[in-house]
Design a protein around this motif. Structure first.
Motif, PDB file in Angstrom:
ATOM      1  N   ARG A   1       0.834  -1.205   0.000  1.00  0.00           N
ATOM      2  CA  ARG A   1       0.000   0.000   0.000  1.00  0.00           C
ATOM      3  C   ARG A   1       0.864   1.248   0.000  1.00  0.00           C
ATOM      4  O   ARG A   1       0.551   2.243  -0.660  1.00  0.00           O
ATOM      5  N   TYR A   2       1.942   1.205   0.747  1.00  0.00           N
ATOM      6  CA  TYR A   2       2.876   2.325   0.794  1.00  0.00           C
ATOM      7  C   TYR A   2       3.496   2.567  -0.583  1.00  0.00           C
ATOM      8  O   TYR A   2       3.651   3.714  -1.021  1.00  0.00           O
ATOM      9  N   LEU A   3       3.834   1.480  -1.272  1.00  0.00           N
ATOM     10  CA  LEU A   3       4.427   1.611  -2.599  1.00  0.00           C
ATOM     11  C   LEU A   3       3.447   2.187  -3.611  1.00  0.00           C
ATOM     12  O   LEU A   3       3.836   2.933  -4.511  1.00  0.00           O
ATOM     13  N   PHE A   4       2.163   1.866  -3.474  1.00  0.00           N
ATOM     14  CA  PHE A   4       1.159   2.339  -4.415  1.00  0.00           C
ATOM     15  C   PHE A   4       0.593   3.703  -4.017  1.00  0.00           C
ATOM     16  O   PHE A   4      -0.220   4.262  -4.751  1.00  0.00           O
ATOM     17  N   HIS A   5       1.011   4.212  -2.868  1.00  0.00           N
ATOM     18  CA  HIS A   5       0.439   5.453  -2.351  1.00  0.00           C
ATOM     19  C   HIS A   5       1.043   6.672  -3.031  1.00  0.00           C
ATOM     20  O   HIS A   5       0.357   7.682  -3.245  1.00  0.00           O
ATOM     21  N   ASP A   6       2.330   6.629  -3.388  1.00  0.00           N
ATOM     22  CA  ASP A   6       3.018   7.781  -3.970  1.00  0.00           C
ATOM     23  C   ASP A   6       3.123   7.649  -5.481  1.00  0.00           C
ATOM     24  O   ASP A   6       2.974   6.567  -6.039  1.00  0.00           O
ATOM     25  N   LYS A   7       3.396   8.790  -6.093  1.00  0.00           N
ATOM     26  CA  LYS A   7       3.562   8.839  -7.552  1.00  0.00           C
ATOM     27  C   LYS A   7       5.032   8.951  -7.960  1.00  0.00           C
ATOM     28  O   LYS A   7       5.327   9.109  -9.142  1.00  0.00           O
TER      29      LYS A   7
ATOM     30  N   GLY B   1       3.915 -14.896  -6.474  1.00  0.00           N
ATOM     31  CA  GLY B   1       5.200 -14.447  -6.996  1.00  0.00           C
ATOM     32  C   GLY B   1       5.081 -13.799  -8.361  1.00  0.00           C
ATOM     33  O   GLY B   1       5.685 -12.751  -8.625  1.00  0.00           O
ATOM     34  N   VAL B   2       4.280 -14.404  -9.237  1.00  0.00           N
ATOM     35  CA  VAL B   2       4.077 -13.842 -10.575  1.00  0.00           C
ATOM     36  C   VAL B   2       3.357 -12.498 -10.486  1.00  0.00           C
ATOM     37  O   VAL B   2       3.728 -11.527 -11.163  1.00  0.00           O
ATOM     38  N   MET B   3       2.327 -12.422  -9.637  1.00  0.00           N
ATOM     39  CA  MET B   3       1.566 -11.184  -9.497  1.00  0.00           C
ATOM     40  C   MET B   3       2.419 -10.073  -8.894  1.00  0.00           C
ATOM     41  O   MET B   3       2.243  -8.896  -9.235  1.00  0.00           O
ATOM     42  N   TYR B   4       3.331 -10.405  -8.001  1.00  0.00           N
ATOM     43  CA  TYR B   4       4.184  -9.387  -7.394  1.00  0.00           C
ATOM     44  C   TYR B   4       5.056  -8.719  -8.453  1.00  0.00           C
ATOM     45  O   TYR B   4       5.191  -7.496  -8.488  1.00  0.00           O
TER      46      TYR B   4
ATOM     47  N   LEU C   1       2.708  -6.674 -10.949  1.00  0.00           N
ATOM     48  CA  LEU C   1       2.042  -5.478 -10.437  1.00  0.00           C
ATOM     49  C   LEU C   1       3.002  -4.539  -9.717  1.00  0.00           C
ATOM     50  O   LEU C   1       3.125  -3.369 -10.080  1.00  0.00           O
ATOM     51  N   VAL C   2       3.679  -5.036  -8.683  1.00  0.00           N
ATOM     52  CA  VAL C   2       4.500  -4.161  -7.841  1.00  0.00           C
ATOM     53  C   VAL C   2       5.777  -3.736  -8.555  1.00  0.00           C
ATOM     54  O   VAL C   2       6.065  -2.542  -8.695  1.00  0.00           O
ATOM     55  N   VAL C   3       6.562  -4.712  -9.016  1.00  0.00           N
ATOM     56  CA  VAL C   3       7.832  -4.379  -9.661  1.00  0.00           C
ATOM     57  C   VAL C   3       7.590  -3.605 -10.953  1.00  0.00           C
ATOM     58  O   VAL C   3       8.303  -2.626 -11.252  1.00  0.00           O
ATOM     59  N   ALA C   4       6.586  -4.013 -11.721  1.00  0.00           N
ATOM     60  CA  ALA C   4       6.293  -3.313 -12.970  1.00  0.00           C
ATOM     61  C   ALA C   4       5.892  -1.860 -12.706  1.00  0.00           C
ATOM     62  O   ALA C   4       6.268  -0.953 -13.456  1.00  0.00           O
ATOM     63  N   ARG C   5       5.146  -1.613 -11.634  1.00  0.00           N
ATOM     64  CA  ARG C   5       4.760  -0.241 -11.290  1.00  0.00           C
ATOM     65  C   ARG C   5       5.983   0.596 -10.926  1.00  0.00           C
ATOM     66  O   ARG C   5       6.109   1.742 -11.360  1.00  0.00           O
ATOM     67  N   MET C   6       6.879   0.034 -10.125  1.00  0.00           N
ATOM     68  CA  MET C   6       8.076   0.772  -9.726  1.00  0.00           C
ATOM     69  C   MET C   6       8.943   1.104 -10.943  1.00  0.00           C
ATOM     70  O   MET C   6       9.471   2.211 -11.054  1.00  0.00           O
TER      71      MET C   6
ATOM     72  N   GLY D   1       7.856   1.382 -14.010  1.00  0.00           N
ATOM     73  CA  GLY D   1       7.121   2.361 -14.800  1.00  0.00           C
ATOM     74  C   GLY D   1       7.269   3.774 -14.255  1.00  0.00           C
ATOM     75  O   GLY D   1       7.483   4.721 -15.020  1.00  0.00           O
ATOM     76  N   LEU D   2       7.177   3.930 -12.944  1.00  0.00           N
ATOM     77  CA  LEU D   2       7.334   5.251 -12.336  1.00  0.00           C
ATOM     78  C   LEU D   2       8.753   5.776 -12.519  1.00  0.00           C
ATOM     79  O   LEU D   2       8.963   6.979 -12.684  1.00  0.00           O
ATOM     80  N   THR D   3       9.725   4.888 -12.465  1.00  0.00           N
ATOM     81  CA  THR D   3      11.115   5.303 -12.656  1.00  0.00           C
ATOM     82  C   THR D   3      11.345   5.800 -14.074  1.00  0.00           C
ATOM     83  O   THR D   3      12.090   6.763 -14.303  1.00  0.00           O
ATOM     84  N   VAL D   4      10.685   5.169 -15.056  1.00  0.00           N
ATOM     85  CA  VAL D   4      10.843   5.583 -16.450  1.00  0.00           C
ATOM     86  C   VAL D   4      10.077   6.862 -16.732  1.00  0.00           C
ATOM     87  O   VAL D   4      10.543   7.747 -17.464  1.00  0.00           O
TER      88      VAL D   4
END
Length: 229
Positions: free
Chosen positions: A118-124, A204-207, A210-215, A217-220
C-alpha cells in the motif's frame, strides 16, 4: 552546542535507520538467511535466531507504522509472535508451539507486506525507501509462506517428504517457489502442501507483474515528466 566528530556519524546512522526502516528490515532478513546455516540445532544458535527474529518483528512493526496500513493490527499479531519466538527456543520440538508460532507469524508477515505494498502504491514517485520497501515486501511474503508451509507440515505430517523439514528448508522452498526458479529439492507431496505452493507461485508472478512493474514504470516516467517541464 558543538557535536563531537564521534557523535556526528552516530547521529547520521540513527537518522538513516529511522528514515529507512524498510532497508533495515530487508538487510536483517537477508542477514538472517546467511546466518541460519551457522546456527545448526544448538541451543545458543536457536536463541540467537530467536532474538534476531524478535528484532525483525519489531522493525517490521515500525516499518508498517509509517505506511497507510493499520499499525494496531500488526501490533496485535506481532506481540504474540514475539512471545512464540521465545517459546520456540524453550520447546523447539513442541508441535503446539510450532503451530501457534506459524499461525501467528504467517498473517503478521502477510499484513506487513500488505502495508508495504500500500505504501508503494500510495506515492507517484520512487524514493530510496520505496526501493528498499519493494525488496523488503518480497522477502516478507516469502517469510509468511514459509510459516504457512510449517503449519501444513505440523497439521499434515510428511507433507514435504518422509522427514520433517526445518524452518530454513521451508524458507528455501518458499523463496524458490515465490521467485519461480524451481531450484528446490524439497517436493510438496500432500494436496494441502501443493495447494499452498500453487498459491505462492501465483503470488510471486503477481508481485512482479504489479509491484515491480509499477516501480519500473514510475522510474521511467519521472525523467519524461521532468523533460516536459
Amino acid at each position: 552546542m558543538d557535536r563531537s566528530p564521534r557523535t556526528a556519524p552516530q547521529t547520521r546512522l540513527v537518522r538513516t535507520l529511522r528514515g529507512h526502516p524498510s532497508g533495515v528490515l530487508l538487510t536483517g532478513q537477508l542477514l538472517a538467511v546467511l546466518l541460519y546455516p551457522f546456527t545448526g540445532s544448538s541451543i545458543p544458535g536457536r536463541a540467537a535466531l530467536g532474538a534476531m527474529s524478535t528484532v525483525l518483528v519489531l522493525v517490521a512493526l515500525y516499518a508498517v507504522r509509517r505506511t497507510p496500513a493499520l499499525a494496531w493490527v500488526a501490533l496485535v499479531l506481532g506481540a504474540p509472535a514475539v512471545l512464540f519466538n521465545v517459546l520456540e527456543v524453550v520447546w523447539p520440538e513442541s508441535d503446539v508451539v510450532l503451530l501457534g508460532s506459524a499461525l501467528l507469524h504467517a498473517p503478521f508477515y502477510f499484513y506487513v507486506s500488505y502495508g508495504m505494498i500500500r505504501y508503494l502504491f500510495h506515492d507517484k514517485k520512487v524514493t530510496r525507501d520505496e526501493l528498499f520497501a519493494t525488496g523488503a515486501a518480497f522477502t516478507v511474503v516469502a517469510w509468511g509462506f514459509a510459516y504457512l508451509h510449517l503449519a501444513v507440515q505440523v497439521l499434515w505430517p510428511d507433507s514435504y517428504g518422509p522427514v520433517d523439514r526445518s524452518f530454513f528448508e521451508l524458507l528455501y522452498l518458499s523463496f524458490t517457489t515465490l521467485t519461480s526458479v524451481g531450484l528446490s529439492d524439497i517436493v510438496p507431496v500432500t494436496p494441502h502442501a501443493r495447494s499452498i505452493v500453487i498459491v505462492e507461485q501465483v503470488a510471486g508472478v503477481m508481485y512482479v507483474a504489479l509491484v515491480v512493474a509499477r516501480m519500473v514504470g514510475l522510474t521511467v516516467i519521472k525523467p519524461e515528466l521532468e523533460d516536459e517541464q
